[in-house]
Design a protein around this motif. Structure first.
Motif, PDB file in Angstrom:
ATOM      1  N   ARG A 125     -58.175  -2.365 -62.219  1.00  0.00           N
ATOM      2  CA  ARG A 125     -56.841  -1.795 -62.364  1.00  0.00           C
ATOM      3  C   ARG A 125     -56.074  -1.700 -61.049  1.00  0.00           C
ATOM      4  NH1 ARG A 125     -55.880  -0.312 -67.701  1.00  0.00           N
ATOM      5  NH2 ARG A 125     -57.638  -1.194 -68.820  1.00  0.00           N
ATOM      6  N   ARG A 126     -56.586  -2.333 -60.001  1.00  0.00           N
ATOM      7  CA  ARG A 126     -55.944  -2.243 -58.687  1.00  0.00           C
ATOM      8  C   ARG A 126     -54.505  -2.743 -58.727  1.00  0.00           C
ATOM      9  NH1 ARG A 126     -55.429  -5.017 -53.657  1.00  0.00           N
ATOM     10  NH2 ARG A 126     -55.517  -3.524 -51.950  1.00  0.00           N
ATOM     11  N   GLU A 127     -54.257  -3.862 -59.396  1.00  0.00           N
ATOM     12  CA  GLU A 127     -52.892  -4.416 -59.452  1.00  0.00           C
ATOM     13  C   GLU A 127     -51.927  -3.452 -60.130  1.00  0.00           C
ATOM     14  OE1 GLU A 127     -51.785  -7.011 -57.752  1.00  0.00           O
ATOM     15  OE2 GLU A 127     -53.841  -7.160 -56.994  1.00  0.00           O
ATOM     16  N   GLU A 128     -52.375  -2.764 -61.181  1.00  0.00           N
ATOM     17  CA  GLU A 128     -51.525  -1.763 -61.848  1.00  0.00           C
ATOM     18  C   GLU A 128     -51.241  -0.588 -60.917  1.00  0.00           C
ATOM     19  OE1 GLU A 128     -52.685  -0.563 -65.896  1.00  0.00           O
ATOM     20  OE2 GLU A 128     -54.035  -2.304 -65.818  1.00  0.00           O
ATOM     21  N   HIS A 129     -52.264  -0.170 -60.174  1.00  0.00           N
ATOM     22  CA  HIS A 129     -52.108   0.919 -59.212  1.00  0.00           C
ATOM     23  C   HIS A 129     -51.088   0.526 -58.146  1.00  0.00           C
ATOM     24  CE1 HIS A 129     -53.223   3.973 -56.263  1.00  0.00           C
ATOM     25  NE2 HIS A 129     -53.632   3.040 -55.429  1.00  0.00           N
ATOM     26  N   LEU A 130     -51.217  -0.687 -57.598  1.00  0.00           N
ATOM     27  CA  LEU A 130     -50.284  -1.153 -56.570  1.00  0.00           C
ATOM     28  C   LEU A 130     -48.875  -1.331 -57.127  1.00  0.00           C
ATOM     29  CD1 LEU A 130     -52.532  -3.713 -54.673  1.00  0.00           C
ATOM     30  CD2 LEU A 130     -51.949  -1.364 -54.003  1.00  0.00           C
ATOM     31  N   ALA A 131     -48.758  -1.762 -58.366  1.00  0.00           N
ATOM     32  CA  ALA A 131     -47.432  -1.890 -58.997  1.00  0.00           C
ATOM     33  C   ALA A 131     -46.782  -0.520 -59.136  1.00  0.00           C
ATOM     34  CB  ALA A 131     -47.560  -2.573 -60.360  1.00  0.00           C
ATOM     35  N   HIS A 132     -47.573   0.473 -59.497  1.00  0.00           N
ATOM     36  CA  HIS A 132     -47.052   1.849 -59.597  1.00  0.00           C
ATOM     37  C   HIS A 132     -46.545   2.311 -58.239  1.00  0.00           C
ATOM     38  CE1 HIS A 132     -46.687   6.068 -60.653  1.00  0.00           C
ATOM     39  NE2 HIS A 132     -47.506   6.363 -59.662  1.00  0.00           N
ATOM     40  N   LEU A 133     -47.344   2.079 -57.192  1.00  0.00           N
ATOM     41  CA  LEU A 133     -46.936   2.493 -55.853  1.00  0.00           C
ATOM     42  C   LEU A 133     -45.675   1.754 -55.407  1.00  0.00           C
ATOM     43  CD1 LEU A 133     -50.407   2.745 -54.079  1.00  0.00           C
ATOM     44  CD2 LEU A 133     -48.997   4.618 -54.977  1.00  0.00           C
ATOM     45  N   SER A 134     -45.590   0.476 -55.723  1.00  0.00           N
ATOM     46  CA  SER A 134     -44.387  -0.297 -55.375  1.00  0.00           C
ATOM     47  C   SER A 134     -43.153   0.256 -56.066  1.00  0.00           C
ATOM     48  CB  SER A 134     -44.575  -1.772 -55.755  1.00  0.00           C
ATOM     49  OG  SER A 134     -45.558  -2.361 -54.938  1.00  0.00           O
ATOM     50  N   LYS A 135     -43.305   0.655 -57.310  1.00  0.00           N
ATOM     51  CA  LYS A 135     -42.200   1.260 -58.052  1.00  0.00           C
ATOM     52  C   LYS A 135     -41.757   2.564 -57.388  1.00  0.00           C
ATOM     53  CE  LYS A 135     -41.925   3.656 -62.248  1.00  0.00           C
ATOM     54  NZ  LYS A 135     -42.482   3.934 -63.557  1.00  0.00           N
ATOM     55  N   LEU A 136     -42.723   3.384 -56.979  1.00  0.00           N
ATOM     56  CA  LEU A 136     -42.391   4.627 -56.290  1.00  0.00           C
ATOM     57  C   LEU A 136     -41.691   4.359 -54.961  1.00  0.00           C
ATOM     58  CD1 LEU A 136     -45.582   6.822 -56.873  1.00  0.00           C
ATOM     59  CD2 LEU A 136     -43.422   6.834 -58.151  1.00  0.00           C
ATOM     60  N   LEU A 137     -42.111   3.315 -54.262  1.00  0.00           N
ATOM     61  CA  LEU A 137     -41.476   2.952 -52.995  1.00  0.00           C
ATOM     62  C   LEU A 137     -40.016   2.562 -53.232  1.00  0.00           C
ATOM     63  CD1 LEU A 137     -41.884   2.483 -49.946  1.00  0.00           C
ATOM     64  CD2 LEU A 137     -42.511   0.126 -50.517  1.00  0.00           C
ATOM     65  N   GLU A 138     -39.773   1.748 -54.237  1.00  0.00           N
ATOM     66  CA  GLU A 138     -38.409   1.326 -54.573  1.00  0.00           C
ATOM     67  C   GLU A 138     -37.537   2.522 -54.948  1.00  0.00           C
ATOM     68  OE1 GLU A 138     -38.675  -1.594 -57.670  1.00  0.00           O
ATOM     69  OE2 GLU A 138     -39.830  -2.964 -56.405  1.00  0.00           O
ATOM     70  N   ASP A 164     -49.717  11.874 -61.647  1.00  0.00           N
ATOM     71  CA  ASP A 164     -50.253  11.765 -63.007  1.00  0.00           C
ATOM     72  C   ASP A 164     -49.887  10.443 -63.681  1.00  0.00           C
ATOM     73  OD1 ASP A 164     -51.417  14.236 -62.699  1.00  0.00           O
ATOM     74  OD2 ASP A 164     -49.915  15.306 -63.897  1.00  0.00           O
ATOM     75  N   GLN A 165     -48.827   9.780 -63.231  1.00  0.00           N
ATOM     76  CA  GLN A 165     -48.416   8.498 -63.797  1.00  0.00           C
ATOM     77  C   GLN A 165     -49.243   7.327 -63.249  1.00  0.00           C
ATOM     78  OE1 GLN A 165     -44.266   8.132 -62.879  1.00  0.00           O
ATOM     79  NE2 GLN A 165     -43.761  10.052 -63.877  1.00  0.00           N
ATOM     80  N   ASP A 166     -49.941   7.537 -62.157  1.00  0.00           N
ATOM     81  CA  ASP A 166     -50.707   6.464 -61.518  1.00  0.00           C
ATOM     82  C   ASP A 166     -51.867   6.050 -62.421  1.00  0.00           C
ATOM     83  OD1 ASP A 166     -52.542   4.982 -59.870  1.00  0.00           O
ATOM     84  OD2 ASP A 166     -51.630   5.898 -58.106  1.00  0.00           O
ATOM     85  N   PRO A 167     -52.048   4.744 -62.651  1.00  0.00           N
ATOM     86  CA  PRO A 167     -53.173   4.291 -63.473  1.00  0.00           C
ATOM     87  C   PRO A 167     -54.527   4.772 -62.939  1.00  0.00           C
ATOM     88  CG  PRO A 167     -51.638   2.493 -63.123  1.00  0.00           C
ATOM     89  CD  PRO A 167     -51.178   3.629 -62.258  1.00  0.00           C
TER      90      PRO A 167
END
Length: 91
Positions: free
Chosen positions: A19-32, A65-68
């Motif tokens: 699930r690393r890619e989902e985790h990184l996508a979540h973080l990228s969304k938060l960064l944006e 809590d939204q992070d995979p």
């Protein structure tokens, strides 16, 4: 906006890699969105740190809590604390 530091360890589970890619996508969304200041693992890869920007602890907790990794219990021993920068800056 306040700063919050999340520290955590990892459970020994294949979900971390799966699930690393989902985790990184979540973080990228938060960064944006302007909610993420910085994130990354410790050098020994046994723990991670995320610095968030949020209105209050409840809002910061909602981001966590939204992070995979949180939802799937990949992380453990999560600690979220408000942080006040005294010296230096985080832009």
């Amino acid at each position: 906006m306040a700063l919050f530091v999340l520290t955590y360890g990892y459970h020994d589970t294949p979900l971390r890699a799966e699930r690393r890619e989902e985790h990184l996508a979540h973080l990228s969304k938060l960064l944006e969105q302007g909610s993420l200041v910085a994130a990354g693992p410790c050098a020994d890869l046994t723990a991670g740190i995320i610095i968030l920007r949020a209105e209050d602890e409840q809002a910061a907790r909602a981001l966590v809590d939204q992070d995979p990794y949180t939802r799937l219990q990949v992380t453990k021993d999560r600690t979220l604390r408000e942080w006040r920068v005294t010296v230096g800056s985080l832009g």
